[in-house]
Write a protein that holds these residues in place. Structure first.
Motif, PDB file in Angstrom:
ATOM      1  N   ASN A 103      27.274  40.062  40.168  1.00  0.00           N
ATOM      2  CA  ASN A 103      27.180  40.917  41.342  1.00  0.00           C
ATOM      3  C   ASN A 103      28.029  42.171  41.188  1.00  0.00           C
ATOM      4  O   ASN A 103      27.611  43.261  41.557  1.00  0.00           O
ATOM      5  N   VAL A 104      29.239  41.987  40.645  1.00  0.00           N
ATOM      6  CA  VAL A 104      30.098  43.153  40.412  1.00  0.00           C
ATOM      7  C   VAL A 104      29.492  44.008  39.303  1.00  0.00           C
ATOM      8  O   VAL A 104      29.414  45.239  39.407  1.00  0.00           O
ATOM      9  N   THR A 127      40.193  38.857  39.671  1.00  0.00           N
ATOM     10  CA  THR A 127      41.547  38.314  39.696  1.00  0.00           C
ATOM     11  C   THR A 127      42.266  38.759  40.968  1.00  0.00           C
ATOM     12  O   THR A 127      42.861  37.951  41.682  1.00  0.00           O
ATOM     13  N   ALA A 128      42.158  40.028  41.273  1.00  0.00           N
ATOM     14  CA  ALA A 128      42.890  40.587  42.416  1.00  0.00           C
ATOM     15  C   ALA A 128      42.394  40.035  43.742  1.00  0.00           C
ATOM     16  O   ALA A 128      43.138  39.999  44.723  1.00  0.00           O
ATOM     17  N   THR A 129      41.152  39.611  43.805  1.00  0.00           N
ATOM     18  CA  THR A 129      40.627  39.086  45.067  1.00  0.00           C
ATOM     19  C   THR A 129      40.626  37.555  45.078  1.00  0.00           C
ATOM     20  O   THR A 129      40.134  36.945  46.025  1.00  0.00           O
ATOM     21  N   GLY A 130      41.135  36.948  44.012  1.00  0.00           N
ATOM     22  CA  GLY A 130      41.218  35.496  43.963  1.00  0.00           C
ATOM     23  C   GLY A 130      39.871  34.816  43.744  1.00  0.00           C
ATOM     24  O   GLY A 130      39.703  33.641  44.057  1.00  0.00           O
ATOM     25  N   LEU A 131      38.905  35.548  43.206  1.00  0.00           N
ATOM     26  CA  LEU A 131      37.569  34.984  43.027  1.00  0.00           C
ATOM     27  C   LEU A 131      37.266  34.598  41.585  1.00  0.00           C
ATOM     28  O   LEU A 131      36.154  34.217  41.266  1.00  0.00           O
ATOM     29  N   ARG A 132      38.285  34.709  40.726  1.00  0.00           N
ATOM     30  CA  ARG A 132      38.003  34.546  39.313  1.00  0.00           C
ATOM     31  C   ARG A 132      37.426  33.176  38.991  1.00  0.00           C
ATOM     32  O   ARG A 132      36.536  33.042  38.164  1.00  0.00           O
ATOM     33  N   ARG A 133      37.903  32.156  39.707  1.00  0.00           N
ATOM     34  CA  ARG A 133      37.409  30.817  39.390  1.00  0.00           C
ATOM     35  C   ARG A 133      35.962  30.628  39.801  1.00  0.00           C
ATOM     36  O   ARG A 133      35.314  29.672  39.404  1.00  0.00           O
ATOM     37  N   PHE A 134      35.426  31.544  40.616  1.00  0.00           N
ATOM     38  CA  PHE A 134      34.018  31.441  41.011  1.00  0.00           C
ATOM     39  C   PHE A 134      33.112  32.311  40.145  1.00  0.00           C
ATOM     40  O   PHE A 134      31.913  32.398  40.412  1.00  0.00           O
ATOM     41  N   ALA A 135      33.693  32.969  39.127  1.00  0.00           N
ATOM     42  CA  ALA A 135      32.975  34.036  38.413  1.00  0.00           C
ATOM     43  C   ALA A 135      31.549  33.686  38.016  1.00  0.00           C
ATOM     44  O   ALA A 135      30.643  34.500  38.151  1.00  0.00           O
ATOM     45  N   THR A 136      31.344  32.463  37.531  1.00  0.00           N
ATOM     46  CA  THR A 136      30.018  32.121  37.029  1.00  0.00           C
ATOM     47  C   THR A 136      29.148  31.419  38.074  1.00  0.00           C
ATOM     48  O   THR A 136      28.015  31.044  37.787  1.00  0.00           O
ATOM     49  N   GLN A 137      29.668  31.262  39.283  1.00  0.00           N
ATOM     50  CA  GLN A 137      28.872  30.583  40.320  1.00  0.00           C
ATOM     51  C   GLN A 137      27.901  31.540  40.997  1.00  0.00           C
ATOM     52  O   GLN A 137      28.172  32.725  41.101  1.00  0.00           O
ATOM     53  N   PRO A 138      26.794  30.997  41.500  1.00  0.00           N
ATOM     54  CA  PRO A 138      25.872  31.857  42.262  1.00  0.00           C
ATOM     55  C   PRO A 138      26.576  32.430  43.488  1.00  0.00           C
ATOM     56  O   PRO A 138      27.204  31.689  44.241  1.00  0.00           O
ATOM     57  N   ALA A 153      35.447  43.225  46.324  1.00  0.00           N
ATOM     58  CA  ALA A 153      35.664  43.332  44.879  1.00  0.00           C
ATOM     59  C   ALA A 153      34.628  44.262  44.253  1.00  0.00           C
ATOM     60  O   ALA A 153      34.932  45.113  43.410  1.00  0.00           O
ATOM     61  N   ARG A 154      33.394  44.090  44.698  1.00  0.00           N
ATOM     62  CA  ARG A 154      32.279  44.870  44.154  1.00  0.00           C
ATOM     63  C   ARG A 154      32.486  46.351  44.451  1.00  0.00           C
ATOM     64  O   ARG A 154      32.247  47.215  43.602  1.00  0.00           O
ATOM     65  N   ALA A 155      32.948  46.644  45.654  1.00  0.00           N
ATOM     66  CA  ALA A 155      33.183  48.038  46.024  1.00  0.00           C
ATOM     67  C   ALA A 155      34.416  48.586  45.304  1.00  0.00           C
ATOM     68  O   ALA A 155      34.427  49.719  44.817  1.00  0.00           O
ATOM     69  N   TRP A 156      35.434  47.761  45.197  1.00  0.00           N
ATOM     70  CA  TRP A 156      36.696  48.154  44.561  1.00  0.00           C
ATOM     71  C   TRP A 156      36.472  48.509  43.094  1.00  0.00           C
ATOM     72  O   TRP A 156      37.025  49.482  42.571  1.00  0.00           O
ATOM     73  N   ALA A 157      35.651  47.715  42.434  1.00  0.00           N
ATOM     74  CA  ALA A 157      35.401  47.923  41.012  1.00  0.00           C
ATOM     75  C   ALA A 157      34.834  49.313  40.736  1.00  0.00           C
ATOM     76  O   ALA A 157      34.990  49.853  39.651  1.00  0.00           O
TER      77      ALA A 157
END
Ligand SMILES: Nc1ncnc2c1ncn2[C@@H]1O[C@H](COP(=O)(O)OP(=O)(O)OP(=O)(O)O)[C@@H](O)[C@H]1O
Ligand SMILES: [Mg+2]
Lengths: 254, 235
Positions: A103-104, A127-138, A153-157
């Protein structure tokens, strides 16, 4: 988080000038001639009751809908395409049917960034949004709060000059709300101009440097936050701060 | 009565023993219909998607035409393709008449409107949901279209199955442009028509049973896709 700021960036497209902005639809004038200047370096909170026109104003500024009158001017754009230098987080963000990381990546690929750069940015924002562990999840399997973080995160990137946020915490619990607010403050610290709508007064107090108070499609006032919360300049804002309905409405609902 | 029972037994035997004629006919049918479906997909999916996402003069006219073509009887499609491919027709020089290629063409013409119309419907719904988010990403319309075709992949597969179902079931168009030539252009439906009229019920029944199974398979697949799409939407 130096990787999340962009020291080599060109000067921002700001300030944003609104010149007699009007939006009419369905035979009604919904935004009634708003004139204002929004400058870099502060967090602007668009405040107002339900139906005041907050969402419409943000969509107009972001270029999602065209004004029926007046103009929007990105005074610092100097030939650059302003559309590529802004991002928006919606009240109900749309998650693409792919993984969190993808998505990002999707947003980054549309800006024609090189693969290595994209990978780095994805890593940083997740990492900054605490979503790294979900990276490969739908992405669509995330909770509402996590989806909102992913939208951030998507907007920040994209490292935008301006980030519009439309009531980004409206459907979140207090803990998730605080987490989102912290992320917003970090995006702000990275040099991105924050323009955010809310009708949550406590949140406005926590985040605002300046307040734009909307009432029934009019900009009642644009005031530095400390002044607004102690001595608002308009009666409409006064009633709103006291949690009361504006008199005209109160008579209808005794 | 026992004639019928005999025919059923003989049909079962043909299928069970993988009778060469029967297998040849089934394989040709599948080759023709799957190829037609692939061609119709390559044209119909982007066309339907473009009609959903772009606004241009003539769009309404195309939409109306597609919807009209959807209800066209297969024999009429067969007739039109026949005229195109006949010696005097504009494509006569290709010499395709009475070949499998002609049947593929006819079926592709038959189902492209169906696939285009269904994908237009699917992509329109997605476009409404995704529009402002994609606009915010500064996606160009072409990028947006490609994105939506991918996002709607499961629902779009349903459209392909609908096209496959209609193509594999029709008899008129392939009969006219294929000519029903033994071992060359005989497919399941045309063989059933011919063998029944000749009184050779066992081959006709055997093919009928296979067509019914195929239809069941398509219906089952469509149902499974619908469930998957719903799960994806709510997820
Ligand atoms: N396309 C449209 N056509 C007609 N009316 C519209 C349209 N879009 C918005 N409105 C109306 O404009 C008014 C302002 O809408 P808007 O969504 O900007 O309010 P808001 O301040 O964001 O409210 P909330 O706090 O409930 O989100 C509302 O009364 C809404 O019904
Ligand atoms: Mg709103």
């Amino acid at each position: 988080m130096t990787a999340l700021t962009d020291p080599a960036a060109a000067p921002a497209i700001l300030p944003l000038g609104l010149e007699g902005l009007v939006f009419a639809a369905g035979g009604k004038t919904l935004i009634k001639g708003i004139t204002a200047t929004l400058s870099a370096g502060s967090r602007s909170i668009v405040l107002g009751p339900n139906g005041a026109g907050k969402t419409l104003l943000l969509r107009l500024c972001h270029g999602l809908i065209l004004p029926t009158g007046g103009r929007i001017v990105w005074k610092g754009a100097a030939g650059a395409d302003p559309a590529l230098r802004q991002a928006m987080v919606f009240q109900r963000p749309v998650m693409l049917r792919r993984s969190v990381a993808a998505n990002v990546d999707y947003a980054l690929r549309l800006r024609d960034l090189a693969r290595a750069d994209r990978q780095q940015r994805i890593e940083d924002v997740l990492t900054a949004t605490g979503l790294r562990r979900f990276a490969t999840q739908p992405a669509r399997l995330l909770s509402v709060g996590e989806q909102q973080k992913l939208a951030l995160a998507r907007a920040w990137a994209l490292r935008p000059d301006v980030l519009f946020l439309d009531e980004p915490t409206a459907s979140l619990d207090p803990a998730a709300t605080r987490a989102v607010e912290e992320i917003i403050l970090r995006i702000d610290a990275g040099g991105t101009k924050i323009i955010m709508s809310t009708h949550d007064l406590a949140q406005a107090r926590r985040l605002a440097n300046e307040v734009l108070f909307l009432h029934r499609g009019r900009l009642c006032e644009q005031t530095p936050a400390p002044v607004f919360f102690t001595a608002p300049r308009t009666a409409e804002a006064g009633y709103f701060l006291e949690g009361k309905l504006f008199p005209q409405l109160r008579r209808i609902n005794p | 009565m026992s004639d019928l029972a005999d025919a059923f037994a003989a049909a079962a035997m043909l299928i069970w023993s993988l009778d060469q004629d029967l297998v040849g006919i089934v394989l040709l049918s599948l080759r023709v219909t799957l190829t037609a479906m692939a061609i119709a997909a390559v044209i119909g999916l982007p066309l339907g998607g473009a009609l959903a996402v772009f606004r241009f003069p003539g769009r309404s006219a195309i939409l109306i035409t597609i919807n009209a073509l959807m209800g066209l009887p297969p024999v009429v499609v067969g007739l039109i393709v026949y005229l195109m491919l006949s010696r005097a027709g504009p494509l006569g020089a290709l010499g395709l008449l009475f070949t499998p290629a002609a049947m593929i063409l006819a079926q592709a013409v038959l189902i492209t409107p169906i696939i285009a119309a269904l994908s237009c419907q699917t992509i329109s719904g997605l476009w409404e949901e995704y529009r402002e988010q994609l606009q915010s990403f500064a996606a160009r319309r072409g990028d947006a279209l490609a994105t939506l075709l991918w996002e709607g992949r499961i629902a779009l597969l349903t459209a392909l199955l609908a096209g496959f179902g209609r193509a594999s079931a029709e008899v008129g168009a392939v009969m006219i442009v294929g000519g029903n030539i033994d071992h060359v252009t005989r497919v399941m439906t045309t063989t059933i028509a011919l063998e029944t009229s000749k009184g050779n019920l066992s081959l006709a029944l055997g093919l009928g049973i296979i067509l019914i199974s195929l239809a069941m398979g398509v219906a089952g697949g469509t149902y499974a896709l619908k469930l998957a799409a719903e799960r994806q939407r709510s997820a």
